[in-house]
Scaffold this motif. Structure first.
Motif, PDB file in Angstrom:
ATOM      1  N   PHE A 247       8.373  -1.158   6.966  1.00 33.67           N
ATOM      2  CA  PHE A 247       9.737  -0.792   6.624  1.00 33.67           C
ATOM      3  C   PHE A 247      10.594  -0.559   7.878  1.00 33.67           C
ATOM      4  O   PHE A 247      10.066  -0.282   8.960  1.00 33.67           O
ATOM      5  CB  PHE A 247       9.753   0.492   5.783  1.00 33.67           C
ATOM      6  CG  PHE A 247       9.014   0.361   4.475  1.00 33.67           C
ATOM      7  CD1 PHE A 247       8.947  -0.855   3.823  1.00 33.67           C
ATOM      8  CD2 PHE A 247       8.391   1.471   3.902  1.00 33.67           C
ATOM      9  CE1 PHE A 247       8.272  -0.980   2.623  1.00 33.67           C
ATOM     10  CE2 PHE A 247       7.716   1.356   2.703  1.00 33.67           C
ATOM     11  CZ  PHE A 247       7.653   0.126   2.061  1.00 33.67           C
ATOM     12  N   PRO A 248      11.925  -0.621   7.729  1.00 34.16           N
ATOM     13  CA  PRO A 248      12.824  -0.222   8.821  1.00 34.16           C
ATOM     14  C   PRO A 248      12.770   1.283   9.036  1.00 34.16           C
ATOM     15  O   PRO A 248      12.244   2.036   8.213  1.00 34.16           O
ATOM     16  CB  PRO A 248      14.195  -0.687   8.338  1.00 34.16           C
ATOM     17  CG  PRO A 248      14.076  -0.774   6.855  1.00 34.16           C
ATOM     18  CD  PRO A 248      12.666  -1.174   6.577  1.00 34.16           C
TER      19      PRO A 248
ATOM     20  N   ALA B 142      11.999   8.469   5.744  1.00 30.94           N
ATOM     21  CA  ALA B 142      11.968   8.965   4.359  1.00 30.94           C
ATOM     22  C   ALA B 142      10.528   9.087   3.857  1.00 30.94           C
ATOM     23  O   ALA B 142      10.164  10.101   3.237  1.00 30.94           O
ATOM     24  CB  ALA B 142      12.765   8.015   3.458  1.00 30.94           C
ATOM     25  N   TRP B 143       9.693   8.103   4.133  1.00 29.81           N
ATOM     26  CA  TRP B 143       8.290   8.160   3.694  1.00 29.81           C
ATOM     27  C   TRP B 143       7.531   9.271   4.423  1.00 29.81           C
ATOM     28  O   TRP B 143       6.698   9.947   3.824  1.00 29.81           O
ATOM     29  CB  TRP B 143       7.614   6.822   3.956  1.00 29.81           C
ATOM     30  CG  TRP B 143       7.096   6.139   2.720  1.00 29.81           C
ATOM     31  CD1 TRP B 143       5.806   6.114   2.277  1.00 29.81           C
ATOM     32  CD2 TRP B 143       7.854   5.384   1.778  1.00 29.81           C
ATOM     33  NE1 TRP B 143       5.710   5.381   1.111  1.00 29.81           N
ATOM     34  CE2 TRP B 143       6.956   4.920   0.773  1.00 29.81           C
ATOM     35  CE3 TRP B 143       9.191   5.058   1.650  1.00 29.81           C
ATOM     36  CZ2 TRP B 143       7.366   4.148  -0.306  1.00 29.81           C
ATOM     37  CZ3 TRP B 143       9.605   4.277   0.585  1.00 29.81           C
ATOM     38  CH2 TRP B 143       8.698   3.843  -0.379  1.00 29.81           C
TER      39      TRP B 143
ATOM     40  N   PHE C 227       0.821  -1.209   0.000  1.00 28.09           N
ATOM     41  CA  PHE C 227       0.000   0.000   0.000  1.00 28.09           C
ATOM     42  C   PHE C 227       0.855   1.258   0.000  1.00 28.09           C
ATOM     43  O   PHE C 227       0.560   2.229  -0.712  1.00 28.09           O
ATOM     44  CB  PHE C 227      -0.939   0.017   1.203  1.00 28.09           C
ATOM     45  CG  PHE C 227      -1.659   1.328   1.364  1.00 28.09           C
ATOM     46  CD1 PHE C 227      -2.703   1.669   0.518  1.00 28.09           C
ATOM     47  CD2 PHE C 227      -1.267   2.247   2.336  1.00 28.09           C
ATOM     48  CE1 PHE C 227      -3.353   2.889   0.639  1.00 28.09           C
ATOM     49  CE2 PHE C 227      -1.904   3.462   2.471  1.00 28.09           C
ATOM     50  CZ  PHE C 227      -2.954   3.789   1.615  1.00 28.09           C
ATOM     51  N   ALA C 228       1.921   1.275   0.814  1.00 30.00           N
ATOM     52  CA  ALA C 228       2.769   2.461   0.885  1.00 30.00           C
ATOM     53  C   ALA C 228       3.375   2.783  -0.483  1.00 30.00           C
ATOM     54  O   ALA C 228       3.425   3.954  -0.894  1.00 30.00           O
ATOM     55  CB  ALA C 228       3.874   2.255   1.919  1.00 30.00           C
TER      56      ALA C 228
ATOM     57  N   LEU D 278       1.898  15.070  12.076  1.00 30.57           N
ATOM     58  CA  LEU D 278       1.219  13.847  12.491  1.00 30.57           C
ATOM     59  C   LEU D 278       2.046  12.606  12.143  1.00 30.57           C
ATOM     60  O   LEU D 278       2.183  11.687  12.959  1.00 30.57           O
ATOM     61  CB  LEU D 278      -0.154  13.772  11.820  1.00 30.57           C
ATOM     62  CG  LEU D 278      -1.004  12.537  12.181  1.00 30.57           C
ATOM     63  CD1 LEU D 278      -1.213  12.451  13.682  1.00 30.57           C
ATOM     64  CD2 LEU D 278      -2.330  12.578  11.440  1.00 30.57           C
ATOM     65  N   GLY D 279       2.613  12.603  10.952  1.00 28.85           N
ATOM     66  CA  GLY D 279       3.443  11.458  10.565  1.00 28.85           C
ATOM     67  C   GLY D 279       4.667  11.309  11.455  1.00 28.85           C
ATOM     68  O   GLY D 279       5.038  10.195  11.839  1.00 28.85           O
TER      69      GLY D 279
END
Length: 423
Positions: free
Chosen positions: A148-149, A155-156, A104-105, A192-193
């Motif tokens: 993910f690590p 990064a995302w 999904f990411a 928020l992220g």
């Protein structure tokens, strides 16, 4: 305590220590990551319902007037929401959550990249209204926490809101009235992220520290218990030497008649039997006969615990009698004492072990060879029991025989037992 016995004691203590920790399906997979396993499950359970809430908001927004050009809306909605639904289901049931979250990411970032092309020629955007894809920006961020690590999570978390801001400005043609609303949306998504990623990192770090502390505690407990067991055995052997062996020696020294000599021999044999079995405990196993090849397997396993990769040469004739359990253990322990001596004094030069089983007369023989400098058996100090107690006495106590041939070209220790021997 011989090295195989010490290794066995350490393993038993560790097994007992881990046995005091409650075990579930998740915990049995990795005993050393007891807390981390549960934290990972908690994270997936939180991500699933949380994504469902934001996903429902985006789904209902997608039913309204879209910004996409004709022919783009339905493919984009299906491409984004199908992986999202799969991720929510996977997180809820605890199966393949990492795989579907990663899918999904990646798919969401690809959908954002296509957004300027999908909206080209579409309705004119409104600065105060966000498109349906905006509500999934932080869902993509939280998906990376599962998939993910940490470096990719960061990064995302940074790249996804910034990418949304860029494609939104491209959609609006760079008009000034869009700059402030887009900046606010991007800032909100970044904050928020960042909070979500930080929380995930913090809980995982705490779980790792808890598991490390638990592992250290168990290791300390195992070390203390093994030390206590060694001291207990040392005291028991010392008492045995004083009461049994010394008594037998005194009886032999004072014997003057055939009856007294016979009694002294009986006392000495009983003392040797008890000394050879000083390491035996309730967990050692029964006296049920075992196949001769079992001795080779046990010797190889015990050698690995000493850090020695050893392959026992097997020459066992068909029809070789089974070896009683007590005698098999004595042969294995005596062989391992010979292996330990070869490693310590000959640096394991040319070390080899051969197991021979024969039918006439029925019995087995174990030969441990090395090509070290050898030694003078008669020059061994009286207080060194590595050979006298752990090899000679141990085999004599179960009716076996031992022979040590040492010279400048190496040493050969032969351990034999015949089924017709008394034991």
């Amino acid at each position: 305590m011989t090295p195989p016995a010490m290794a066995e004691a350490d393993r038993s203590v560790l097994d007992e220590a881990w046995g005091r920790i409650p075990h579930t399906r998740e915990g049995q997979a990795e005993q050393g990551s007891f807390t981390q396993t549960r934290i990972e499950r908690v994270i997936t359970l939180i991500v699933g319902p949380g994504s469902l809430v934001l996903g429902a908001q985006a789904f209902f927004a997608a039913f309204g007037p879209g910004d996409e050009a004709p022919g783009w809306h339905l493919p984009l909605v299906l491409a984004v929401f199908v992986p999202l639904i799969a991720m929510i289901v996977a997180c809820s049931v605890g199966r393949f959550a990492r795989v579907f979250s990663g899918i999904f990411a990646v798919v969401f970032v690809l959908a954002l990249t296509l957004w300027p092309f999908a909206t080209a020629g579409g309705p004119s955007p409104v600065p105060t209204e966000n498109p349906w894809i905006f509500y999934l920006v932080n869902v993509a961020t939280v998906a990376t926490i599962v998939a993910f690590p940490l470096p990719l999570q960061v990064a995302w978390t940074v790249a996804t809101p910034l990418l949304f801001g860029v494609v939104r400005l491209l959609q609006a043609g760079g008009r000034p009235e869009f700059v402030l609303p887009i900046a606010l949306d991007v800032s909100f998504a970044l904050i928020l992220g960042s909070v979500l990623v930080t929380l995930g990192w913090m809980y995982r770090s705490i779980a790792a520290n808890v598991d490390q502390a638990r592992a250290s505690a168990v290791t300390s407990y195992a070390s203390a218990a093994a030390t206590a067991a060694t001291e207990h055995e040392r005291v028991a052997v010392a008492a045995l030497m004083h009461d049994s062996v010394l008594g037998a020696l005194l009886a032999a020294e004072r014997a003057s008649t055939p009856r007294e000599r016979t009694l002294a021999v009986s006392m000495a044999r009983e003392a040797l039997t008890r000394l050879a079995n000083a390491e035996k405990d309730a967990l050692e196993g029964s006296d049920e006969p075992v196949p001769a090849t079992r001795l080779a397997d046990d010797i190889e396993s015990a050698a690995r615990e000493l850090g020695v990769e050893l392959t026992v040469i097997r020459q066992v004739e068909e029809g070789t009698p089974r070896v009683p359990g007590r005698i098999a253990r004595a042969l294995v322990l005596a062989a391992m004492q010979a292996v330990a001596n070869a490693v310590q004094h000959a640096e394991a030069q040319g070390l080899s072990v051969q197991l021979t089983g024969y039918t006439a007369p029925g019995g087995v023989a174990v030969r441990v060879r090395d090509t070290g400098p050898g030694f003078d058996v008669s020059a061994i100090p009286p207080d060194r029991l590595g050979i006298r107690g752990s090899i000679v006495a141990r085999l004599a106590a179960v009716g076996g025989r031992s022979d040590i041939d040492a010279h400048e070209g190496g040493t050969t220790v032969t351990l034999e037992w015949e089924s017709g021997d008394r034991w």
